[in-house]
Scaffold this motif. Sequence first.
Motif, mmCIF file in Angstrom:
data_model
loop_
_atom_site.group_PDB
_atom_site.id
_atom_site.type_symbol
_atom_site.label_atom_id
_atom_site.label_comp_id
_atom_site.label_asym_id
_atom_site.label_seq_id
_atom_site.Cartn_x
_atom_site.Cartn_y
_atom_site.Cartn_z
ATOM 1 N N ALA A 60 0.824 -1.209 0.000
ATOM 2 C CA ALA A 60 0.000 0.000 0.000
ATOM 3 C C ALA A 60 0.856 1.256 0.000
ATOM 4 C CB ALA A 60 -0.932 -0.005 1.208
ATOM 5 N N ARG A 99 -2.473 9.826 2.955
ATOM 6 C CA ARG A 99 -2.721 9.808 1.507
ATOM 7 C C ARG A 99 -1.410 9.700 0.755
ATOM 8 N NH1 ARG A 99 -4.772 14.629 0.612
ATOM 9 N NH2 ARG A 99 -3.068 15.477 -0.650
ATOM 10 N N ARG A 125 1.005 10.489 -6.142
ATOM 11 C CA ARG A 125 1.913 10.134 -7.234
ATOM 12 C C ARG A 125 2.920 11.279 -7.406
ATOM 13 N NH1 ARG A 125 1.014 6.632 -11.270
ATOM 14 N NH2 ARG A 125 -1.230 6.674 -10.882
ATOM 15 N N VAL A 131 -3.038 8.415 -5.010
ATOM 16 C CA VAL A 131 -3.025 7.012 -5.422
ATOM 17 C C VAL A 131 -3.962 6.198 -4.541
ATOM 18 C CG1 VAL A 131 -1.575 4.965 -5.727
ATOM 19 C CG2 VAL A 131 -0.665 7.238 -6.256
ATOM 20 N N ARG A 132 -3.790 6.342 -3.221
ATOM 21 C CA ARG A 132 -4.653 5.623 -2.277
ATOM 22 C C ARG A 132 -4.438 6.188 -0.879
ATOM 23 N NH1 ARG A 132 -0.309 2.236 -3.197
ATOM 24 N NH2 ARG A 132 -1.346 1.348 -5.004
ATOM 25 N N THR A 133 -5.323 5.813 0.023
ATOM 26 C CA THR A 133 -5.141 6.109 1.445
ATOM 27 C C THR A 133 -4.585 4.858 2.107
ATOM 28 O OG1 THR A 133 -6.945 7.716 1.487
ATOM 29 C CG2 THR A 133 -6.256 6.786 3.594
ATOM 30 N N VAL A 134 -3.414 4.998 2.716
ATOM 31 C CA VAL A 134 -2.714 3.845 3.273
ATOM 32 C C VAL A 134 -3.246 3.491 4.654
ATOM 33 C CG1 VAL A 134 -0.454 2.950 3.955
ATOM 34 C CG2 VAL A 134 -0.658 4.439 1.957
#
Length: 718
Positions: free
Chosen positions: A377, A435, A438, A461-464
């Motif tokens: 992640a 968060r 990129r 990109v994503r929430t880790v």
Amino acid sequence: MVDPSHNPERDPFLRKKIVRLRTVTLGFVLLCAVVVGRLFVVQWIDRSDYQLLARRQYERQVTLDAERGTIYDRNMNKIAVNLINYSFAADPSFMEEADKDRVAENFARVFHKPQSEYRKLLARKNAFVWLERKVPDMLADKIRHDVKGLIRLQSLRRYYPYGKAAAALLGFTNIDNVGVSGLEMQFQSELGGENGWAILQADALGRLQPSPDYPHKDPVNGRDAVLTIDIHYQTVALQELEKAVREYEADEGMAVILAPRTGEVLAMANYPAFDPNAPEKANPALFRNRVITDLYEPGSTFKAFSAVAALEEKVRDPDERIFCENGQIKLFNHIIHDSKKHGTLSFTQVVQKSSNIGIIKTALELGSDRLYQYVRAFGFGNETGVELDGEVKGMLKHPTQWSGLTLPMISIGQEIGVTALQLANAYGAIANGGRLNRPYVLQCFTDKSGRRYEEKGPQAVRTVASRETMTTVSTMLKEAVEGGTGRRVQIKGVEIAGKTGTAQKVEQGSRSYSREHFNASFVGFFPVRDPQLVFLVIISNPRRSIWGEASAAVTARQILEQILNAPDDVARAINRILAEEAMEKDLRKDDAGPDVRYLSVDAAVNILERLQVEYRVSGKGDMITNQQWTWDEKTQQRVLFLATGPRKSGPSDEAKPGYIRLPDVRGLSLRMAMNRLHESGIGVKIKGSGYVVAQYPRPGSSMRIGDPCLLQCRPGFQ
């Protein structure tokens, strides 16, 4: 009197004369026929061939170079430009042997090459041969170009004003001004434009002259590129890396600086570096951007991600006590050590003191699948997505391929290969409240009219993990700097979060770790409360001190100190935050309560909310002009009433003579702010000292020259 009966054809003498005359006449007629026929062939049948041959005698097609786009940094400093220079060619068909000798002798003397090399070129039967290309004007002036058949053409050459500073990132161009490395190659289609051509006429001396009647195609100039890079940060990073490599007798160094909120890459430095203005003299191994191409084991800097996984999965809480086996533990017939003998530590102390055993015990409870999930992640095992060719994925095996030791080893940053950019970007997710962005290096392309193309911006990109978990880990990393292995990166007045790493290198050609070769690193972010920068320093194989807390941490501090003293927008934002933090600490100590007069409304509200002070704001101004404590009967508590001053921005004043738009000096040191305002003809009133937290009137206001601007200052870092 002629005898009519006399026949001349019977006279042998006359007959011979007549035959001879007829033969001559017939021959003349045949000759005329041949000439006319040949003229017909030349003028009509073979006309195009002879026209082409004639044009070759006096016409030349030359390339019209497109102007390559300029590359700018984020502050619009030119970091790749075009310089006018000259190229020399010759048409040997116009030249006598003596001319060829003169040219060869002249060129050999100026360019320090054998005369035979130029004589060989001039001996060719081509109508056009290059002698030298992309010659700087100082050298070009030494060439006598008034020789018959010698051609001098103006052209463009790429030049990098900052030399080595961003060489691996920018790359370079070849003799034809075509990008062959780095961003120059990657953005070739946008930067390069499209060359044109023109037909020129050669005079009797072989000199080319333009003619408006001849066909031509105008070149299409390339677009400019604006990068996220700050060339000042880039230069500082390279200089400090060079000092560290020399001081610690290391092999090489890398540094990365990111803006965590956006993913912008502010600096990406490699040392040793090469000079892109003379790439032919450099070792080609230096051309690659090692920040994205080279893998290394991150060591203890990776423990932060194990901590995130443990806290998010509720395997640990910050105060939980862990017995660290007095510095030694045996797993699968392998002995694992801590750098110091630790007994029982809280989980926060495990991170702070970088205990291998404390992290390994945590990872064993977490399990392979969950640790792998979080490591993935954070972006490890995949490209970050930065728009740079050559980026590698890294090395991260799936749990099905793990041995018994892989889980504990990965948790402390071994048996995993990462790039410097991957690691810095993953720390950006911690700084950014979870968060993962990129990273990117290109802001946009622009044309000569200023129109912007392919404009980039933040891309999540994503929430880790949760913000709460990331805030807790940030506090742990702050403790690691203030009381742990990262102490040498501390700067007074600045709260920095980060982690050192000292990782053994794997011996080439084997699977065992070296006992002599190490990577020393430090990665972190600041200010902790509102992170503006993520920074990473890696020193490869430092022989004088292997520890990350020495070479890497000290180098990181020296880079940060210079950034904090810079006049750019990022540094100013950092200094405003630091000054507000210092003011808040002062206000907490003030028994009379906080005094937020002359601060901007935003700054005052921010401080009061953190101090948990009830307040009310009246007015529509942008600065607190007065304050008063009052008892609120409704809430039964003291309330601080804040009065704001009127906005001082009159659009109608902007066109008046004697008025000026007020510059933004917030975040600058008091000395720099005063200099800036005095240059603009603005007077200054000062409250406090240190760095400018707020100014009144607000930046951008129309202000009469000579009127005073009030500066509210607070101490920042020292």
